[in-house]
Design an enzyme around this catalytic site. Structure first.
Site, PDB file in Angstrom:
ATOM      1  N   LYS A   1       3.224   8.219 -14.821  1.00  0.00           N
ATOM      2  CA  LYS A   1       3.526   6.921 -14.855  1.00  0.00           C
ATOM      3  C   LYS A   1       2.607   6.151 -15.626  1.00  0.00           C
ATOM      4  CE  LYS A   1       3.587   6.732 -10.188  1.00  0.00           C
ATOM      5  NZ  LYS A   1       3.238   8.013  -9.699  1.00  0.00           N
TER       6      LYS A   1
ATOM      7  N   ARG B   1       6.101   1.643  -2.464  1.00  0.00           N
ATOM      8  CA  ARG B   1       6.123   3.288  -2.149  1.00  0.00           C
ATOM      9  C   ARG B   1       6.576   3.490  -0.843  1.00  0.00           C
ATOM     10  NH1 ARG B   1       0.964   4.305  -5.456  1.00  0.00           N
ATOM     11  NH2 ARG B   1       0.636   6.736  -5.633  1.00  0.00           N
TER      12      ARG B   1
ATOM     13  N   ARG C   1      -6.630  16.144 -14.612  1.00  0.00           N
ATOM     14  CA  ARG C   1      -6.726  14.434 -14.929  1.00  0.00           C
ATOM     15  C   ARG C   1      -7.962  13.995 -14.848  1.00  0.00           C
ATOM     16  NH1 ARG C   1      -2.525  10.187 -12.335  1.00  0.00           N
ATOM     17  NH2 ARG C   1      -3.637  10.703 -10.398  1.00  0.00           N
TER      18      ARG C   1
ATOM     19  N   ARG D   1     -10.853  11.483 -10.190  1.00  0.00           N
ATOM     20  CA  ARG D   1     -10.605  10.704  -8.679  1.00  0.00           C
ATOM     21  C   ARG D   1     -10.990  11.348  -7.824  1.00  0.00           C
ATOM     22  NH1 ARG D   1      -4.893   7.773 -10.079  1.00  0.00           N
ATOM     23  NH2 ARG D   1      -4.696   8.097  -7.795  1.00  0.00           N
TER      24      ARG D   1
ATOM     25  N   ARG E   1      -1.206  13.559  -0.581  1.00  0.00           N
ATOM     26  CA  ARG E   1      -0.475  12.786  -1.407  1.00  0.00           C
ATOM     27  C   ARG E   1       0.961  13.084  -1.657  1.00  0.00           C
ATOM     28  NH1 ARG E   1      -3.969  12.296  -6.422  1.00  0.00           N
ATOM     29  NH2 ARG E   1      -2.773  10.587  -7.105  1.00  0.00           N
TER      30      ARG E   1
HETATM   31  P1  AMP Z   1      -1.986   5.775  -7.427  1.00  0.00           P
HETATM   32  O1  AMP Z   1      -2.938   5.331  -8.602  1.00  0.00           O
HETATM   33  O2  AMP Z   1      -0.819   4.920  -7.794  1.00  0.00           O
HETATM   34  O3  AMP Z   1      -2.002   7.321  -7.618  1.00  0.00           O
HETATM   35  O4  AMP Z   1      -2.682   5.137  -6.176  1.00  0.00           O
HETATM   36  C1  AMP Z   1      -3.888   5.838  -5.599  1.00  0.00           C
HETATM   37  C2  AMP Z   1      -3.655   5.609  -4.137  1.00  0.00           C
HETATM   38  O5  AMP Z   1      -3.721   3.993  -4.071  1.00  0.00           O
HETATM   39  C3  AMP Z   1      -2.482   6.103  -3.258  1.00  0.00           C
HETATM   40  O6  AMP Z   1      -2.740   7.490  -3.035  1.00  0.00           O
HETATM   41  C4  AMP Z   1      -2.656   5.162  -2.245  1.00  0.00           C
HETATM   42  O7  AMP Z   1      -3.745   5.494  -1.119  1.00  0.00           O
HETATM   43  C5  AMP Z   1      -2.914   3.768  -2.740  1.00  0.00           C
HETATM   44  N1  AMP Z   1      -1.976   2.969  -3.158  1.00  0.00           N
HETATM   45  C6  AMP Z   1      -1.262   2.570  -4.385  1.00  0.00           C
HETATM   46  N2  AMP Z   1      -0.288   2.027  -4.341  1.00  0.00           N
HETATM   47  C7  AMP Z   1       0.214   1.892  -3.006  1.00  0.00           C
HETATM   48  C8  AMP Z   1       1.233   1.226  -2.366  1.00  0.00           C
HETATM   49  N3  AMP Z   1       2.204   0.687  -3.013  1.00  0.00           N
HETATM   50  N4  AMP Z   1       1.208   1.352  -1.194  1.00  0.00           N
HETATM   51  C9  AMP Z   1       0.046   1.929  -0.348  1.00  0.00           C
HETATM   52  N5  AMP Z   1      -0.702   2.398  -0.954  1.00  0.00           N
HETATM   53  C10 AMP Z   1      -1.027   2.574  -2.261  1.00  0.00           C
END
Ligand code: AMP
Length: 210
Positions: free
Chosen positions: A13, A88, A122, A155, A166
């Site tokens: 994404k 989410r 990654r 990360r 996740r």
């Molecule tokens: P991402 O970079 O989108 O993979 O997000 C990394 C982490 O941020 C996720 O695993 C969640 O812990 C938190 N996070 C990101 N977006 C959301 C969301 N919309 N709702 C809740 N937690 C989020």
């Protein structure tokens, strides 16, 4: 055009979003990136969410919805936006519908085996947040971002224990959004298995209606 990027972690994404910004000329808003930068700044938000994110769990809906609502009030989103990683949960999707109209939800279709391969390799730039991959898309100079010269790191939530959590969180809480948006008639499926250039073509075709 107001777009949502929907899909499991590691589906690409963030990588496609960087390309889509160039094509559509609208901002890319990643809730994950906003949280990571708050953590790096050690702000009150960062301190509140760090342990949750490192464990691969979701930040609570209230905090996340408020953050997005404020961000979408910015002037730069007047012509549209790409929301990457939000909503989410169904509660987040319903909240979003109450303050913004979504034109399309792009569903990144990818099998679990590819996800694990992608997340394992990654790497992310600490400064600009761009994604790289040790095999598929490595930096030209080891450990240095091609775009801004920032430091490249792994990360914490890409480590194996957090990845499993996740994926489970995605299946239980986020995957139901696919039907949510399909029922609204605005879901666009994109085959996210190929390399970046082909996924970009799949994305353009989906946007053009087939
Ligand atoms: P991402 O970079 O989108 O993979 O997000 C990394 C982490 O941020 C996720 O695993 C969640 O812990 C938190 N996070 C990101 N977006 C959301 C969301 N919309 N709702 C809740 N937690 C989020």
């Amino acid at each position: 055009m107001n777009l949502i990027f929907l899909g499991p972690p590691g589906a690409g994404k963030g990588t496609l979003a960087v390309k889509a910004v160039e094509i559509l000329n609208i901002p890319h808003i990643s809730t994950g990136a906003i949280f990571r930068s708050a953590i790096a700044d050690q702000s009150p938000l960062g301190r509140k969410v760090k342990a949750i994110i490192d464990a691969g769990k979701l930040v609570d809906d209230e905090t996340t919805i408020e953050l997005v609502k404020e961000r979408l009030a910015g002037e730069d989103v007047a012509k549209g936006y790409i929301l990457d990683g939000f909503p989410r949960t169904i509660a987040q999707a319903e909240a979003l519908a109450s303050f913004s109209k979504t034109d399309a939800a792009v569903n990144f279709d990818i099998p679990d085996s590819s996800i694990l391969e992608r997340l394992g390799g990654r790497r992310v730039c600490r400064k600009c947040g761009r994604n790289f991959h040790v095999i598929f898309n490595n930096t030209k100079k080891e450990g240095v971002c091609d775009y801004c010269g920032g430091e490249i790191y792994t990360r914490d939530d890409d480590k194996p224990e957090a990845v499993q959590k996740r994926l489970e969180v995605y299946r239980v809480q986020t995957a139901p959004l696919i039907e949510f948006y399909r029922n609204k008639g605005i879901l666009l499926d994109v085959d996210a298995r190929p390399g970046v250039d082909e996924v970009v073509e799949n994305f353009k075709r989906a946007l053009a209606g087939g």
